[in-house]
Scaffold this active site. Structure first.
Site, mmCIF file in Angstrom:
data_model
loop_
_atom_site.group_PDB
_atom_site.id
_atom_site.type_symbol
_atom_site.label_atom_id
_atom_site.label_comp_id
_atom_site.label_asym_id
_atom_site.label_seq_id
_atom_site.Cartn_x
_atom_site.Cartn_y
_atom_site.Cartn_z
ATOM 1 N N SER A 1 50.839 24.271 55.930
ATOM 2 C CA SER A 1 50.410 23.324 56.724
ATOM 3 C C SER A 1 50.696 21.956 56.032
ATOM 4 O O SER A 1 51.216 20.960 56.797
ATOM 5 C CB SER A 1 48.960 23.435 57.156
ATOM 6 O OG SER A 1 48.193 23.633 56.204
ATOM 7 N N ASP B 1 48.642 32.283 65.913
ATOM 8 C CA ASP B 1 48.135 32.626 64.704
ATOM 9 C C ASP B 1 46.654 32.452 64.925
ATOM 10 O O ASP B 1 46.418 31.146 64.758
ATOM 11 C CB ASP B 1 48.887 31.700 63.632
ATOM 12 C CG ASP B 1 47.958 32.130 62.034
ATOM 13 O OD1 ASP B 1 47.148 32.700 62.122
ATOM 14 O OD2 ASP B 1 48.276 31.533 61.105
ATOM 15 N N GLU C 1 50.519 20.461 61.323
ATOM 16 C CA GLU C 1 51.841 20.747 61.814
ATOM 17 C C GLU C 1 52.540 20.266 62.855
ATOM 18 O O GLU C 1 53.706 20.708 63.304
ATOM 19 C CB GLU C 1 51.829 22.505 61.718
ATOM 20 C CG GLU C 1 51.151 22.984 60.579
ATOM 21 C CD GLU C 1 51.185 24.645 60.671
ATOM 22 O OE1 GLU C 1 51.462 25.138 61.763
ATOM 23 O OE2 GLU C 1 50.824 25.208 59.769
ATOM 24 N N LYS D 1 55.047 34.013 52.280
ATOM 25 C CA LYS D 1 54.847 32.493 51.723
ATOM 26 C C LYS D 1 55.124 32.427 50.377
ATOM 27 O O LYS D 1 54.082 33.033 49.523
ATOM 28 C CB LYS D 1 53.484 31.898 52.111
ATOM 29 C CG LYS D 1 53.394 31.799 53.439
ATOM 30 C CD LYS D 1 52.014 31.292 53.675
ATOM 31 C CE LYS D 1 51.666 30.905 55.315
ATOM 32 N NZ LYS D 1 50.238 31.000 55.449
HETATM 33 C C1 2PG Z 1 49.152 29.802 58.418
HETATM 34 C C2 2PG Z 1 49.687 28.454 57.636
HETATM 35 C C3 2PG Z 1 50.725 27.871 58.041
HETATM 36 P P1 2PG Z 1 48.162 26.820 56.054
HETATM 37 O O1 2PG Z 1 48.043 30.149 58.409
HETATM 38 O O2 2PG Z 1 50.080 30.519 58.910
HETATM 39 O O3 2PG Z 1 51.014 27.789 59.508
HETATM 40 O O4 2PG Z 1 48.755 27.652 57.382
HETATM 41 O O5 2PG Z 1 49.211 26.754 55.458
HETATM 42 O O6 2PG Z 1 47.160 25.944 56.202
HETATM 43 O O7 2PG Z 1 47.635 28.402 55.330
HETATM 44 MG MG MG Z 2 48.300 32.273 59.132
#
Ligand code: 2PG
Ligand code: MG
Length: 401
Positions: A354, A231, A195, A324
């Protein structure tokens, strides 16, 4: 009325160089395009990315079946469109057509409708009731997003300003300053994780202090209030009943105490996924202890899923949720979960993944639903696509909200 007249699909690459799908939806006067991001540290209750057969199978299903059935659907009926996706899939978790295909179609459809109406997406989704969000950005990264970094996945900052550009810029100044400070101590060059946050060969305690310190320094210089957050993505280092850091091993009770200290003694006010995704009890204990001075955000524990959030609310597990779109596969599902969170007075964070593309749907979404924060990094093209869109959105809001 705006019926869908055509659609297209293609493969593109995401920020990790992995293949993903991009979909276009056309109405008579409207056009929408969206591409699916991907997570590295995923909750186990997220929908499936792809069916058996992977991305090729999703594309085949789209070309042979979905693209034909989609013609004539009323795009302005987003719930109807999303139900069509659920019906054609026939499973709970999009394992037949793939969540990546579903989410790209769902979001491209919303973009196309806004375009047909000739209004920005945030207006179409939010009407007059919209609110600028606060950018929450990752400045030091570890966990599954980096090799040899901290155990904690993300060290976050959120600058508060009337003008979102100033907030974005200030987050990036923290990012810059961290590099300068860390480089002074190291005789090796430092690099970035997935990221674009710095990967530091320090233990977590040291980074907790460093980021706090730098945020204070930048806050003094700019005059803006900067919140510190993290996080932990703790499911990734929960092993056989213990939270295993690079330099220590904690029981769930000790982990509650540790994170309580991060809030009470170190002044961190944004805490995401401090425990394993099924450890609702520890979440509830921490929220009870520090919920009045920090937001405790559930990401992997809820995965934007309505039932999981309901369980969290019953158990008083957290006072905030991360949303998300690709965790659930459709805009309608995400909005249903969001309404439940709002009805229970929870804080809301819209988030990137990510692995990202330059798609900026989430920027419009965050403003449309009045999300407290948009978590989407501090630098890097795919992150800036979203941050810079916030600047344009604020202009489009005309300074009224
Ligand atoms: C999270 C995400 C985004 P990933 O854990 O919040 O930062 O990571 O997309 O790898 O789940
Ligand atoms: Mg997270």
């Amino acid at each position: 009325m705006s019926e869908i007249v055509d659609s297209k699909i293609r493969k593109i690459l995401d920020s990790r160089g992995n293949e993903t799908v991009e979909v276009e939806v056309y109405t008579k006067y409207g056009f929408g395009v969206s591409a699916a991001p991907s997570g590295a540290s995923k909750g186990t209750t997220e929908v499936a990315d792809y069916p058996d057969g992977g991305i090729e199978q999703s594309i085949k299903l789209f070309r042979n079946e979905i693209s034909k059935k989609i013609i004539g659907i009323e795009s302005s009926d987003q719930e109807g469109f999303d139900r069509f996706l659920e019906d054609i899939d026939g499973t709970e978790n999009f394992s037949a057509i793939g969540g990546n295909l579903a989410v790209s179609l769902s979001l491209a459809n919303a973009f196309a409708t806004a375009d047909e109406l000739g209004i920005p997406l945030f207006r179409y989704l939010g009407g007059l009731n919209v609110r600028m969000t606060t950018p929450l950005g990752n400045v030091v990264g570890g966990g599954k997003h980096a090799v040899n970094g901290t155990t904690i996945q993300e060290f976050l900052v959120a600058s508060h300003a009337d003008n979102v550009y100033d907030a974005i810029r200030t987050n990036s100044l923290v990012h810059k300053r961290i590099k300068e400070r860390a480089s002074k101590e190291l005789d090796i060059p430092i690099g970035m994780g997935d990221e674009k946050a710095w990967v530091l060969p320090f233990d977590d305690e040291k980074v907790i202090s460093l980021v706090k310190d730098v945020a204070e320094e930048v806050s003094e210089k700019t005059g803006l209030m900067i919140e510190n957050g993290m996080d932990l993505a703790a499911s990734n280092f929960y092993e056989k009943g213990h939270y295993v850091y690079r330099n220590k091993k904690l029981t769930p009770e000790e982990q509650v105490d540790f994170v309580e200290g991060i809030v009470k003694d170190r002044g961190y006010t944004v805490i995401e996924d401090p425990f394993d995704e099924n450890d609702f009890d520890s979440f509830a204990e921490l929220t009870k202890r520090v919920g009045d001075r920090a937001i405790i955000i559930g990401d992997d524990i809820y995965t934007t899923n309505y039932q999981r959030l309901q369980e969290g609310i019953e158990k008083r597990a957290s006072n905030a949720i991360l949303l998300k779109p690709n965790q659930v596969g459709t805009l309608s599902r995400l909005l249903r979960t969001w309404r439940l969170a709002k009805d229970h007075g929870m804080s809301v964070v819209v988030s990137h993944r990510s692995g990202e593309t330059t798609d900026y749907f989430i920027s419009h979404l965050a403003v449309a639903i009045g999300a407290d924060y948009l978590k989407t990094g501090t630098v890097g093209g795919e992150r800036l696509a979203k941050l810079n869109e916030l600047v344009r959105i604020q202009e489009g809001m005309g300074g009224h909200e």
